[in-house]
Motif scaffolding. Structure first.
Motif, PDB file in Angstrom:
ATOM      1  N   PRO A 131      48.449  22.046  61.120  1.00 54.26           N
ATOM      2  CA  PRO A 131      48.596  23.017  60.022  1.00 54.26           C
ATOM      3  C   PRO A 131      48.346  22.374  58.669  1.00 54.26           C
ATOM      4  N   VAL A 132      48.072  23.201  57.699  1.00 57.64           N
ATOM      5  CA  VAL A 132      47.898  22.725  56.329  1.00 57.64           C
ATOM      6  C   VAL A 132      49.229  22.151  55.846  1.00 57.64           C
ATOM      7  N   GLY A 133      49.197  20.973  55.261  1.00 57.40           N
ATOM      8  CA  GLY A 133      50.410  20.295  54.829  1.00 57.40           C
ATOM      9  C   GLY A 133      50.978  19.343  55.854  1.00 57.40           C
ATOM     10  N   PHE A 134      50.245  19.121  56.944  1.00 55.20           N
ATOM     11  CA  PHE A 134      50.754  18.232  57.999  1.00 55.20           C
ATOM     12  C   PHE A 134      50.783  16.780  57.548  1.00 55.20           C
ATOM     13  N   ASP A 135      49.756  16.334  56.815  1.00 57.72           N
ATOM     14  CA  ASP A 135      49.654  14.930  56.424  1.00 57.72           C
ATOM     15  C   ASP A 135      49.502  14.833  54.920  1.00 57.72           C
ATOM     16  N   ALA A 136      49.132  13.637  54.452  1.00 58.57           N
ATOM     17  CA  ALA A 136      48.988  13.412  53.013  1.00 58.57           C
ATOM     18  C   ALA A 136      47.694  13.973  52.455  1.00 58.57           C
ATOM     19  N   TYR A 137      46.807  14.474  53.304  1.00 50.95           N
ATOM     20  CA  TYR A 137      45.505  14.951  52.849  1.00 50.95           C
ATOM     21  C   TYR A 137      45.461  16.461  52.647  1.00 50.95           C
ATOM     22  N   SER A 138      46.577  17.141  52.727  1.00 48.13           N
ATOM     23  CA  SER A 138      46.583  18.590  52.510  1.00 48.13           C
ATOM     24  C   SER A 138      47.917  19.002  51.905  1.00 48.13           C
ATOM     25  N   TYR A 139      47.877  20.085  51.160  1.00 49.16           N
ATOM     26  CA  TYR A 139      49.047  20.676  50.521  1.00 49.16           C
ATOM     27  C   TYR A 139      49.092  22.141  50.945  1.00 49.16           C
ATOM     28  N   GLY A 140      50.188  22.550  51.583  1.00 53.92           N
ATOM     29  CA  GLY A 140      50.251  23.886  52.147  1.00 53.92           C
ATOM     30  C   GLY A 140      51.488  24.646  51.747  1.00 53.92           C
ATOM     31  N   LEU A 141      51.452  25.965  52.029  1.00 54.43           N
ATOM     32  CA  LEU A 141      52.566  26.877  51.795  1.00 54.43           C
ATOM     33  C   LEU A 141      52.833  27.641  53.082  1.00 54.43           C
ATOM     34  N   ARG A 142      54.083  27.702  53.471  1.00 47.95           N
ATOM     35  CA  ARG A 142      54.482  28.437  54.671  1.00 47.95           C
ATOM     36  C   ARG A 142      54.625  29.917  54.340  1.00 47.95           C
ATOM     37  N   ASP A 143      54.349  30.761  55.349  1.00 49.03           N
ATOM     38  CA  ASP A 143      54.601  32.173  55.151  1.00 49.03           C
ATOM     39  C   ASP A 143      56.085  32.490  55.261  1.00 49.03           C
ATOM     40  N   VAL A 144      56.839  31.641  55.961  1.00 48.99           N
ATOM     41  CA  VAL A 144      58.282  31.824  56.082  1.00 48.99           C
ATOM     42  C   VAL A 144      58.964  31.241  54.848  1.00 48.99           C
ATOM     43  N   SER A 145      59.625  32.078  54.083  1.00 49.53           N
ATOM     44  CA  SER A 145      60.382  31.676  52.883  1.00 49.53           C
ATOM     45  C   SER A 145      59.492  31.141  51.770  1.00 49.53           C
ATOM     46  N   GLY A 146      58.182  31.109  51.974  1.00 52.85           N
ATOM     47  CA  GLY A 146      57.295  30.616  50.925  1.00 52.85           C
ATOM     48  C   GLY A 146      57.502  29.154  50.605  1.00 52.85           C
ATOM     49  N   GLN A 147      57.924  28.366  51.569  1.00 53.87           N
ATOM     50  CA  GLN A 147      58.194  26.953  51.322  1.00 53.87           C
ATOM     51  C   GLN A 147      56.888  26.174  51.174  1.00 53.87           C
ATOM     52  N   LYS A 148      56.953  25.107  50.402  1.00 51.48           N
ATOM     53  CA  LYS A 148      55.820  24.199  50.272  1.00 51.48           C
ATOM     54  C   LYS A 148      55.934  23.122  51.339  1.00 51.48           C
ATOM     55  N   VAL A 149      54.797  22.683  51.849  1.00 55.36           N
ATOM     56  CA  VAL A 149      54.768  21.697  52.929  1.00 55.36           C
ATOM     57  C   VAL A 149      53.760  20.616  52.566  1.00 55.36           C
ATOM     58  N   HIS A 150      54.237  19.385  52.606  1.00 57.82           N
ATOM     59  CA  HIS A 150      53.372  18.211  52.406  1.00 57.82           C
ATOM     60  C   HIS A 150      53.978  17.075  53.207  1.00 57.82           C
ATOM     61  N   LEU A 151      53.127  16.349  53.939  1.00 56.48           N
ATOM     62  CA  LEU A 151      53.600  15.285  54.828  1.00 56.48           C
ATOM     63  C   LEU A 151      54.560  15.835  55.881  1.00 56.48           C
ATOM     64  N   SER A 152      54.318  17.091  56.302  1.00 56.80           N
ATOM     65  CA  SER A 152      55.132  17.776  57.326  1.00 56.80           C
ATOM     66  C   SER A 152      56.577  17.951  56.899  1.00 56.80           C
ATOM     67  N   ARG A 153      56.845  17.962  55.616  1.00 59.35           N
ATOM     68  CA  ARG A 153      58.211  18.105  55.122  1.00 59.35           C
ATOM     69  C   ARG A 153      58.309  19.376  54.281  1.00 59.35           C
ATOM     70  N   PRO A 154      58.845  20.451  54.846  1.00 61.47           N
ATOM     71  CA  PRO A 154      58.977  21.691  54.071  1.00 61.47           C
ATOM     72  C   PRO A 154      60.095  21.572  53.044  1.00 61.47           C
ATOM     73  N   LYS A 155      59.837  22.118  51.876  1.00 60.81           N
ATOM     74  CA  LYS A 155      60.813  22.120  50.794  1.00 60.81           C
ATOM     75  C   LYS A 155      60.749  23.465  50.086  1.00 60.81           C
ATOM     76  N   ASP A 156      61.912  23.889  49.604  1.00 61.86           N
ATOM     77  CA  ASP A 156      61.963  25.144  48.868  1.00 61.86           C
ATOM     78  C   ASP A 156      61.314  24.965  47.503  1.00 61.86           C
ATOM     79  N   CYS A 157      60.661  26.001  47.055  1.00 64.52           N
ATOM     80  CA  CYS A 157      60.078  26.026  45.711  1.00 64.52           C
ATOM     81  C   CYS A 157      60.437  27.370  45.085  1.00 64.52           C
ATOM     82  N   ALA A 158      60.673  27.364  43.785  1.00 66.10           N
ATOM     83  CA  ALA A 158      61.131  28.577  43.095  1.00 66.10           C
ATOM     84  C   ALA A 158      60.036  29.640  43.107  1.00 66.10           C
TER      85      ALA A 158
END
Length: 608
Positions: free
Chosen positions: A259-286
């Motif tokens: 998925p997008v955001g799995f490694d250091a070469y992509s920056y992704g957004l989850r559809d669940v809760s709109g969390q940001k994902v980078h390096l496979s680490r989801p984090k909340d964003c305002a």
């Protein structure tokens, strides 16, 4: 009268000078016989021996050299003036870095035809679309990248082949830059999959400036309290299987089976809760708990500094105190990026493609995936505190350097949600390197390094992208193609005068740091759609092909006059044999002229 006295006789001058008294070593060095407080080492000085004389290299006699068969002819006395002039001669500049050159046989008549359209095999229908499996085309492998090419008689020095693209000729998902489990619609703008998370990248990338694209969730998280009267597109919800969608930006090194955001070469957004994902680490964003549901239009804005500042970062000359803006100065006249594309034409299922080495992941970025490093790595890192520092523009590791003034903003249905990502990783070489293998060269930019729009879908999730110019929910500051920031509909003459005034005002305001942060390098300060970038990218590809053709033509005219006229010089350029880059594919028979213009390799063609 007084009588003069006779002159006094002079003493006889000695005919010889008496010899000097012979001095021994002690007298010669003026060393006292007895030590004193001012000279306590008098005795040691007397006993000190003279330094040993360096022995000269013993040369063989003339008879011995004649017996060994060595040339014994003596050269004339060297001219000191000539040798001095030779020593002052300016050294020869290094060879110009240029693409590896391949001489092919005359192309087949079918090679002059445009690449054929992709062949689609219908797999499933959902959300009023038919999704197909795209086959009969080549896919990018882990270590190689493929692009369409065509034979053109206007490019004889490039051995007839230049870059092109296959239909549909518009910004879309790339059929080569997608996982094999991705299903496309015929336009190439909608994707889905029946497997786990799989990724697809667009056929256009951003390298500098501000860029925007939109993604509509066709199938994914169901909206809460769904009202069919307000959402007629969801009336037939039974035909949709749900699934998940992640969207963002990715580099070429990103793994397509993740998925997008799995490694250091992509920056992704989850559809669940709109969390940001980078390096496979989801984090909340305002704002948090803001899911992306079916029917939502998510806009992503990417901001990258100018390539000039980008080069400062990867070269190690970036200074935060000096480089207070992403574009202090415009591009100097005549300065252009050094684009080197090492490509070899190969034939796959009757179609010719360019094959080139793909950039691979760096170990330093892979180590960021490990939350707890091993003890050995921790011990080594403890010795160097700089190595354990977080990524920054001046990090000792080039792969861990970030780009100042870079960010990703997210919009939902036209409303700005926030800026989940800042300080993106740099991508220009040497931050990006090809895999270590024979023939791969480091430090080269092929013109397609950057951040690509990327979407990943999961088990029935479906999404559609929009690269413009007719966006669904455009931001307020989005500029239409061909429109400038100060375009107010006035006459052209008045606009030219205003441009001169604006240029003077900008030069005066450049001293203000706040103004520098607001102004952003001319046209790059405008927020533009990725569709406009697609047009620029085509123009860049044409220019790069022409530059390579002229460069190869000059090599033919200077180094190989017989080859400058065309195929007649092929026999004169054959040399050492080598191997091809591709394995298991038919390579077009060719000889390779190396980057310096002297190395030649021959690749054997396998007939169909």
């Amino acid at each position: 009268m007084a009588t003069e006295s006779p002159p006094r006789p002079r003493s006889a001058t000695p005919s010889t000078i008496p010899p000097k008294r012979p001095l021994n070593l002690d007298d010669e060095q003026h060393v006292p016989a007895v030590s004193s407080p001012l000279n306590p080492d008098a005795t040691a000085s007397r006993n000190r021996k003279a330094p040993a004389r360096e022995q000269r290299e013993k040369k063989e006699s003339l008879k011995k050299r004649e017996a060994k068969g060595v040339d014994t002819t003596r050269s004339a006395t060297p001219d000191t003036q000539t040798s001095t002039k030779k020593s002052k001669k300016v050294e020869k500049p290094p060879d110009v870095v240029r693409p590896l050159r391949y001489y092919t046989k005359p192309p087949n008549p079918s090679d002059f035809d445009p690449p054929r359209e992709p062949i689609f095999n219908p797999i499933l229908s959902k959300v009023n679309r038919e999704f197909n499996e795209c086959f009969e085309h080549i896919s990018n492998k882990k270590a190689f990248r493929y692009t369409n090419c065509i034979a053109d008689p206007a490019f004889p020095s490039s051995r007839w082949f230049r870059q092109t693209d296959a239909e549909p000729f518009e910004p879309r998902f790339s059929f080569q830059e997608a996982s094999s489990h991705i299903l496309f619609d015929t336009s190439g703008r909608s994707i889905t999959t029946e497997k786990g998370f799989r990724m697809a990248r667009a056929n256009v990338c951003a390298r500098e400036g501000r860029w925007y694209y939109e993604c509509k969730i066709l199938s994914g998280v169901k909206p809460p309290n769904l009202d069919p009267s307000l959402h007629p597109q969801h009336q037939d919800s039974s035909s949709m299987s749900g699934g998940h969608v992640r969207l963002g930006w990715a580099r070429r090194e990103a793994n397509l089976d993740t998925p997008v955001g799995f490694d250091a070469y992509s920056y992704g957004l989850r559809d669940v809760s709109g969390q940001k994902v980078h390096l496979s680490r989801p984090k909340d964003c305002a704002p948090s708990n803001n899911s992306f549901c079916e029917g939502d239009v998510i806009g992503l804005e990417l901001t990258l500094p100018s390539l000039a500042l980008h080069r400062k970062v990867v070269e190690g000359s970036y200074n935060k105190a000096v480089d207070v803006s992403d574009d202090l100065d415009p591009h100097p006249a005549g300065e252009a990026p050094e684009i080197i594309r090492d490509r070899v034409p190969i034939r796959y299922k009757g179609v010719v493609y360019f094959e080139q080495f793909e950039y691979s992941s760096a170990k330093d970025l892979e180590d960021l995936m490990n939350p707890a490093p091993s003890l050995s790595n921790a011990a080594v890192a403890a010795k160097d505190a700089a190595a354990t520092a977080p990524p920054n523009p001046n990090h000792p590791s080039i792969a861990l350097r970030t780009l100042p003034f870079s960010s990703i903003k997210v919009y939902k249905n036209g409303m700005l949600l926030g800026t989940p990502f800042t300080d993106l990783f740099a991508f220009l070489p040497p931050a990006s390197k090809p895999a270590a293998q024979q023939g791969a060269r480091d430090g080269l930019d092929d013109g397609m390094l950057g951040y690509f729009p990327a979407i990943s879908v999961f088990r029935g999730g479906a999404a559609e992208v929009n690269f413009g110019p007719d966006f669904w929910c455009p931001p307020s500051d989005l500029t239409a193609p061909g429109q400038d920031d100060d375009d107010n509909g006035d006459d052209d003459d008045e606009g030219d005068d205003e441009d001169l005034q604006d240029h003077s005002a900008t030069a005066l305001a450049a001293k203000d740091p706040e103004t520098q942060k607001q102004h952003a390098h001319g046209r790059h300060s405008r927020l533009r759609g990725m569709g406009e970038r697609y047009v620029e990218q085509i123009a860049e590809d044409v220019v790069y092909d022409l530059v390579d053709e002229v460069d190869f033509w000059m090599l033919d005219a200077v180094d190989h006059p017989d080859a400058a006229s065309g195929m007649e010089g092929t026999a004169a350029l054959k040399g050492r044999s080598g191997v091809g880059m591709a394995v298991g594919m038919e390579t077009v028979g060719m000889t390779e002229l190396g980057g310096g213009g002297g190395e030649i390799k021959e690749i054997v063609q396998e007939e169909e």
